[in-house]
Design an enzyme around this catalytic site. Structure first.
Site, PDB file in Angstrom:
ATOM      1  N   GLU A 153       0.814  -1.218   0.000  1.00 12.07           N
ATOM      2  CA  GLU A 153       0.000   0.000   0.000  1.00 12.07           C
ATOM      3  C   GLU A 153       0.841   1.258   0.000  1.00 12.07           C
ATOM      4  O   GLU A 153       0.393   2.319  -0.397  1.00 12.07           O
ATOM      5  CB  GLU A 153      -0.928   0.016   1.223  1.00 12.07           C
ATOM      6  CG  GLU A 153      -2.186  -0.775   1.044  1.00 12.07           C
ATOM      7  CD  GLU A 153      -3.286   0.035   0.383  1.00 12.07           C
ATOM      8  OE1 GLU A 153      -3.167   0.292  -0.828  1.00 12.07           O
ATOM      9  OE2 GLU A 153      -4.248   0.399   1.061  1.00 12.07           O
TER      10      GLU A 153
ATOM     11  N   THR B 148      -5.392   9.647  -1.971  1.00  8.60           N
ATOM     12  CA  THR B 148      -5.392   9.226  -0.567  1.00  8.60           C
ATOM     13  C   THR B 148      -4.502  10.153   0.257  1.00  8.60           C
ATOM     14  O   THR B 148      -4.863  10.572   1.355  1.00  8.60           O
ATOM     15  CB  THR B 148      -4.941   7.764  -0.436  1.00  8.60           C
ATOM     16  OG1 THR B 148      -5.809   6.967  -1.226  1.00  8.60           O
ATOM     17  CG2 THR B 148      -5.047   7.291   1.000  1.00  8.60           C
TER      18      THR B 148
HETATM   19  N1  HSE Z   1      -8.236   4.751   6.277  1.00  7.08           N
HETATM   20  C1  HSE Z   1      -7.743   5.258   5.036  1.00  7.08           C
HETATM   21  C2  HSE Z   1      -8.152   6.703   4.894  1.00  7.08           C
HETATM   22  C3  HSE Z   1      -8.295   4.458   3.907  1.00  7.08           C
HETATM   23  O1  HSE Z   1      -9.320   7.011   5.165  1.00  7.08           O
HETATM   24  O2  HSE Z   1      -7.312   7.522   4.524  1.00  7.08           O
HETATM   25  C4  HSE Z   1      -7.847   5.003   2.576  1.00  7.08           C
HETATM   26  O3  HSE Z   1      -7.757   3.992   1.656  1.00  7.08           O
END
Ligand code: HSE
Length: 296
Positions: free
Chosen positions: A124, A179
């Site tokens: 990731e 992200t």
């Molecule tokens: N928990 C992470 C976020 C998931 O909300 O940034 C993103 O894929």
């Protein structure tokens, strides 16, 4: 020899469980085929994704697993994307998860779930910039997952069979490092009262999964910390949420880092109404969206 593995999309956070909760979602799948070769890691795909192993989640997983288990053989990674990338449905995680599971099979490693999640998570990094295990854990193990870190310990719980969900995927231009961008808008400090609210809701979600109580799950996906900070990145979010709740949804929140939105329900009959209510909400912001009724 070769191994093919399919891994499902997933929704992370479920509101107050930022970076902690994940739920596998039977809506989209990635398929990865690993083949032993003479040397090197190569990536083959028809999709528009990076093919340099260091920039690709699956490539990184293979690289890390090869190194850890001192495997000399080369590996060809064939990737078929089914999970839309950049929409908060765990797309990079699905490729990473399928790859970790396939690698384990191809080389007969017999790793446990926790280790598979750890290796999948290491991939990731290629997309999010930092490691978080919520999506990969759901994609590797299926069901509802709780990620405890330091050291990593993942718990999986079967969702209640009468929990229903609907996901609305808006057709938006998503920023390149989405992200990363959407993690940047989250406040660094939170009020204790907000943290208490989120903790109580997150605890209630866990209780809801343990007690197989869709209502408790749906009512508890209220998040007063991350959702308010991120929703401005999703045109029409307030309307989508309001519409879905009016149409009978138990709870509504952002899927992972967005821009998809999920809604829970306990009745299949309501799902059609909820999904068109969400579409109308996005349409009010001049955004087209695809809604998918799916099984957690
Ligand atoms: N928990 C992470 C976020 C998931 O909300 O940034 C993103 O894929």
């Amino acid at each position: 020899s070769k191994v093919t593995v399919k891994a499902p999309s997933s929704t992370a956070n479920l509101g107050p469980g930022f970076d902690v909760f994940g739920l596998a979602v039977d809506a989209f799948y990635d398929e990865v085929t690993l083949t032993k070769t003479k040397s090197r890691i190569t990536i083959v795909t028809d999709d528009n994704i990076p093919t340099k192993p260091d920039n690709n989640t699956a490539g990184l997983v293979v690289k890390n697993m090869k190194k850890k288990f001192k495997i000399k053989s080369g590996v060809e990674i064939k990737i078929k994307k089914g999970v839309p990338a950049g929409f908060g449905m765990g797309s990079s995680a699905a490729s990473a998860a399928a790859t970790a599971v396939a690698f384990d099979k191809l080389f007969g490693l017999k790793l446990d779930g926790n280790s598979l999640v750890e290796f999948a998570g290491s991939g990731e990094k290629a997309s999010a910039g930092s490691v978080h295990y919520d999506n990969v854990a759901a994609s590797v193990l299926g069901g509802f997952v709780i990620v405890k870190t330091n050291p990593l310990q993942v718990t999986r719980v079967d969702p209640p069979t009468n929990l229903r969900m609907c996901v609305a995927v808006p057709k938006l231009e998503v920023p390149k490092k989405k992200t990363k961008v959407s993690r940047g808008v989250i406040p660094k400090k939170v009020k204790l009262t907000d943290s208490i609210l989120n903790l109580s809701n997150a605890s209630a979600i866990v209780a809801g999964f343990m007690k197989k109580d869709p209502e408790l799950i749906g009512n508890s996906i209220k998040d007063v910390i991350v959702e308010p900070a991120r929703k401005h990145m999703i045109p029409g979010f307030d309307k989508v949420k309001e519409n879905a709740l009016k149409a009978g949804a138990l709870g509504v929140t952002i899927s992972g880092a967005g821009p998809s939105v999920i809604a829970f329900s306990k009745s299949s009959a309501d799902l059609k109404k909820i999904s068109s209510a969400m579409s109308r909400g996005f349409a009010s912001a001049k955004t087209e969206c695809q809604t998918v009724i799916c099984k957690p």
